[in-house]
Design a protein around this motif. Structure first.
Motif, PDB file in Angstrom:
ATOM      1  N   LEU A 199      -3.965  10.441   4.975  1.00 42.15           N
ATOM      2  CA  LEU A 199      -2.918  10.537   3.969  1.00 42.15           C
ATOM      3  C   LEU A 199      -2.341   9.157   3.663  1.00 42.15           C
ATOM      4  O   LEU A 199      -2.194   8.759   2.504  1.00 42.15           O
ATOM      5  N   VAL A 200      -2.043   8.403   4.730  1.00 44.68           N
ATOM      6  CA  VAL A 200      -1.489   7.054   4.564  1.00 44.68           C
ATOM      7  C   VAL A 200      -2.521   6.129   3.925  1.00 44.68           C
ATOM      8  O   VAL A 200      -2.207   5.347   3.015  1.00 44.68           O
ATOM      9  N   LEU A 201      -3.771   6.245   4.405  1.00 43.88           N
ATOM     10  CA  LEU A 201      -4.825   5.374   3.887  1.00 43.88           C
ATOM     11  C   LEU A 201      -5.062   5.605   2.401  1.00 43.88           C
ATOM     12  O   LEU A 201      -5.166   4.659   1.618  1.00 43.88           O
ATOM     13  N   SER A 202      -5.145   6.875   2.007  1.00 42.92           N
ATOM     14  CA  SER A 202      -5.427   7.173   0.602  1.00 42.92           C
ATOM     15  C   SER A 202      -4.292   6.725  -0.312  1.00 42.92           C
ATOM     16  O   SER A 202      -4.531   6.220  -1.411  1.00 42.92           O
ATOM     17  N   LEU A 203      -3.063   6.876   0.143  1.00 44.98           N
ATOM     18  CA  LEU A 203      -1.928   6.473  -0.680  1.00 44.98           C
ATOM     19  C   LEU A 203      -1.758   4.954  -0.723  1.00 44.98           C
ATOM     20  O   LEU A 203      -1.712   4.355  -1.796  1.00 44.98           O
ATOM     21  N   ALA A 204      -1.696   4.332   0.464  1.00 46.88           N
ATOM     22  CA  ALA A 204      -1.412   2.895   0.532  1.00 46.88           C
ATOM     23  C   ALA A 204      -2.597   2.055   0.075  1.00 46.88           C
ATOM     24  O   ALA A 204      -2.462   1.163  -0.766  1.00 46.88           O
ATOM     25  N   LEU A 205      -3.783   2.344   0.635  1.00 47.09           N
ATOM     26  CA  LEU A 205      -4.949   1.536   0.291  1.00 47.09           C
ATOM     27  C   LEU A 205      -5.396   1.801  -1.141  1.00 47.09           C
ATOM     28  O   LEU A 205      -5.814   0.868  -1.845  1.00 47.09           O
ATOM     29  N   GLY A 206      -5.330   3.057  -1.582  1.00 42.72           N
ATOM     30  CA  GLY A 206      -5.699   3.375  -2.954  1.00 42.72           C
ATOM     31  C   GLY A 206      -4.830   2.618  -3.953  1.00 42.72           C
ATOM     32  O   GLY A 206      -5.330   2.022  -4.908  1.00 42.72           O
ATOM     33  N   PHE A 207      -3.506   2.614  -3.709  1.00 45.04           N
ATOM     34  CA  PHE A 207      -2.583   1.904  -4.593  1.00 45.04           C
ATOM     35  C   PHE A 207      -2.843   0.395  -4.544  1.00 45.04           C
ATOM     36  O   PHE A 207      -2.918  -0.270  -5.590  1.00 45.04           O
ATOM     37  N   ALA A 208      -2.984  -0.147  -3.338  1.00 48.82           N
ATOM     38  CA  ALA A 208      -3.165  -1.593  -3.184  1.00 48.82           C
ATOM     39  C   ALA A 208      -4.464  -2.072  -3.820  1.00 48.82           C
ATOM     40  O   ALA A 208      -4.486  -3.107  -4.507  1.00 48.82           O
ATOM     41  N   LEU A 209      -5.550  -1.335  -3.602  1.00 51.05           N
ATOM     42  CA  LEU A 209      -6.824  -1.732  -4.196  1.00 51.05           C
ATOM     43  C   LEU A 209      -6.791  -1.607  -5.711  1.00 51.05           C
ATOM     44  O   LEU A 209      -7.316  -2.465  -6.432  1.00 51.05           O
ATOM     45  N   GLY A 210      -6.182  -0.529  -6.210  1.00 55.08           N
ATOM     46  CA  GLY A 210      -6.063  -0.363  -7.659  1.00 55.08           C
ATOM     47  C   GLY A 210      -5.298  -1.518  -8.281  1.00 55.08           C
ATOM     48  O   GLY A 210      -5.722  -2.089  -9.298  1.00 55.08           O
ATOM     49  N   TRP A 211      -4.174  -1.888  -7.667  1.00 51.57           N
ATOM     50  CA  TRP A 211      -3.364  -2.998  -8.178  1.00 51.57           C
ATOM     51  C   TRP A 211      -4.130  -4.313  -8.069  1.00 51.57           C
ATOM     52  O   TRP A 211      -4.172  -5.100  -9.025  1.00 51.57           O
ATOM     53  N   GLY A 212      -4.742  -4.568  -6.903  1.00 50.05           N
ATOM     54  CA  GLY A 212      -5.419  -5.835  -6.665  1.00 50.05           C
ATOM     55  C   GLY A 212      -6.613  -6.057  -7.576  1.00 50.05           C
ATOM     56  O   GLY A 212      -6.785  -7.141  -8.153  1.00 50.05           O
ATOM     57  N   ILE A 213      -7.463  -5.032  -7.735  1.00 49.33           N
ATOM     58  CA  ILE A 213      -8.650  -5.159  -8.582  1.00 49.33           C
ATOM     59  C   ILE A 213      -8.248  -5.340 -10.035  1.00 49.33           C
ATOM     60  O   ILE A 213      -8.784  -6.190 -10.749  1.00 49.33           O
ATOM     61  N   CYS A 214      -7.288  -4.534 -10.485  1.00 47.77           N
ATOM     62  CA  CYS A 214      -6.848  -4.628 -11.883  1.00 47.77           C
ATOM     63  C   CYS A 214      -6.192  -5.979 -12.159  1.00 47.77           C
ATOM     64  O   CYS A 214      -6.437  -6.593 -13.211  1.00 47.77           O
ATOM     65  N   LYS A 215      -5.367  -6.458 -11.234  1.00 48.10           N
ATOM     66  CA  LYS A 215      -4.709  -7.752 -11.404  1.00 48.10           C
ATOM     67  C   LYS A 215      -5.735  -8.877 -11.471  1.00 48.10           C
ATOM     68  O   LYS A 215      -5.624  -9.781 -12.322  1.00 48.10           O
ATOM     69  N   ALA A 216      -6.745  -8.816 -10.597  1.00 50.50           N
ATOM     70  CA  ALA A 216      -7.785  -9.849 -10.591  1.00 50.50           C
ATOM     71  C   ALA A 216      -8.562  -9.859 -11.899  1.00 50.50           C
ATOM     72  O   ALA A 216      -8.836 -10.932 -12.469  1.00 50.50           O
ATOM     73  N   LEU A 217      -8.921  -8.677 -12.388  1.00 55.60           N
ATOM     74  CA  LEU A 217      -9.661  -8.599 -13.651  1.00 55.60           C
ATOM     75  C   LEU A 217      -8.811  -9.081 -14.824  1.00 55.60           C
ATOM     76  O   LEU A 217      -9.329  -9.699 -15.764  1.00 55.60           O
ATOM     77  N   THR A 218      -7.503  -8.804 -14.782  1.00 58.70           N
ATOM     78  CA  THR A 218      -6.609  -9.265 -15.847  1.00 58.70           C
ATOM     79  C   THR A 218      -6.596 -10.789 -15.922  1.00 58.70           C
ATOM     80  O   THR A 218      -6.643 -11.379 -17.013  1.00 58.70           O
ATOM     81  N   ILE A 219      -6.571 -11.424 -14.750  1.00 60.57           N
ATOM     82  CA  ILE A 219      -6.553 -12.893 -14.695  1.00 60.57           C
ATOM     83  C   ILE A 219      -7.900 -13.474 -15.117  1.00 60.57           C
ATOM     84  O   ILE A 219      -7.977 -14.413 -15.917  1.00 60.57           O
TER      85      ILE A 219
END
Length: 350
Positions: free
Chosen positions: A155-175
């Motif tokens: 539960l923690v992994l899916s919420l925390a890691l899912g959010f963090a990876l989504g933010w990180g990948i999208c932010k990197a692609l934006t840059i």
């Protein structure tokens, strides 16, 4: 325990309770493919990277491959599910309780899907098994705490890691793509998102397919007088049976869920949809390899929220997120209670 297809068929024909268990398990797998798998392709459809019917067919194929191939490589999730609860030494009563658990999962999942609400089949399965085990054992002896804690980790992994990876990948692609031609990048990400949706479908099959394989093996073990799955080997025919059933369920569709996940929560562009799909697939892959059961719905939703947060927090429709969170919160007590009551009723009847 090594079960051949011929032996399995003979046991199903001769044991009505096992036959009901198998039918209910296949029903839950079908419902999972129908209601849960559409989450994998929701963003690709709503960003118009792929039309809904080809997307559903693609998802069905990759769900099939995910169940089959990943179970052959690493079956630790199946072991976690089967070892999470203890139905006791009376294998006949254990088989009856397992039927009750599966029945409650079907009732709960179908009821939620009628309203177009994404359900967590993973948590429904865990709640159903736990409720039935508590009914059989009459207390917490029916729960293996060391294995059950992996649900919390998931539960923690899916919420925390899912959010963090989504933010990180999208932010990197934006840059990275900031100074690139928008038309060219949109075309590239359109195909990339199709790949991402296929990857999500594959990992959905890999994660959820193993959970139900574990349940089927548990039913066969009970039928053979074994209270657990020590040294149990997963036969190829069982992988094929589960993967085909899930693939057929996926082919039925799930348009309401696709709209709820892909459109109502946050409006996405193609590169953002790809970011969410890739983040979700990576998170589920890590969970599957470590034997931690996670929810595809949880993971994909968290990844989408992470992507939306790159824009701004106000880009996320929190009313939809709230509805989903309430659904997940109610799954454990709701499905668990139904399973507990049905197990008591089934044990009195049979």
């Amino acid at each position: 325990m090594d079960v051949s297809l011929a032996q399995f068929v003979a046991q199903v024909v001769s044991n009505p309770i096992l036959a009901v268990t198998v039918l209910l398990t296949l029903g839950v797998i079908f419902v999972n493919g129908w209601t849960d798998a559409p989450n994998a392709i929701a963003t690709a459809v709503t960003t118009r990277s792929i039309n809904i019917r080809p997307a559903i067919i693609m998802s069905a194929v990759f769900n099939f491959l995910g169940v089959l191939l990943m179970t052959m490589i690493n079956s630790s999730v199946a072991s976690t599910i089967s070892n999470m609860v203890d139905f006791g030494a009376d294998t006949q009563m254990a088989l009856v309780a397992l039927c009750a658990a599966l029945f409650s999962i079907v009732v709960y999942s179908v009821g939620a899907s009628i309203f177009g609400i994404p359900t967590s089949e993973s948590h429904s399965l865990i709640a159903g098994l736990t409720g039935a085990a508590l009914a059989v054992q009459g207390g917490l002896d029916g729960v293996n705490g060391q294995e059950w804690i992996k649900v919390i980790y998931g539960l923690v992994l899916s919420l925390a890691l899912g959010f963090a990876l989504g933010w990180g990948i999208c932010k990197a692609l934006t840059i990275i793509c900031a100074n690139m031609d928008r038309r060219r990048t949109n075309k590239a990400f359109k195909y990339a998102q199709i790949f991402g949706a296929a990857a999500m479908s594959f990992m959905h099959g890999a994660q959820d397919g193993q959970k139900f394989i574990g349940v089927l093996l548990l039913g066969v073990a009970f039928c053979n007088g074994q209270p657990d799955l020590v040294n149990a080997a997963i036969p190829i025919w069982l992988m094929m049976l589960c993967s085909i059933t899930m693939g057929v369920g996926t082919s039925v569709g799930g348009e309401k869920i696709i709209k709820s996940v892909g459109m109502d929560m946050v409006k996405l562009e193609t590169f953002q949809g790809f970011s969410a799909d890739l983040a979700g697939a990576v998170c589920i892959l890590l969970s599957t390899l470590t034997g931690i059961p996670v929810s595809t719905t949880h993971t994909k939703t968290s990844a989408i929220m992470g992507v939306g947060a790159v824009k701004r927090l106000s880009a996320i429709n929190f009313s939809v997120v709230k509805d989903m969170m309430l659904t997940w919160v109610f799954t454990f007590p709701g499905c668990g209670l139904i399973s507990f009551v049905m197990a008591k009723v089934f044990m009195m009847v049979f």
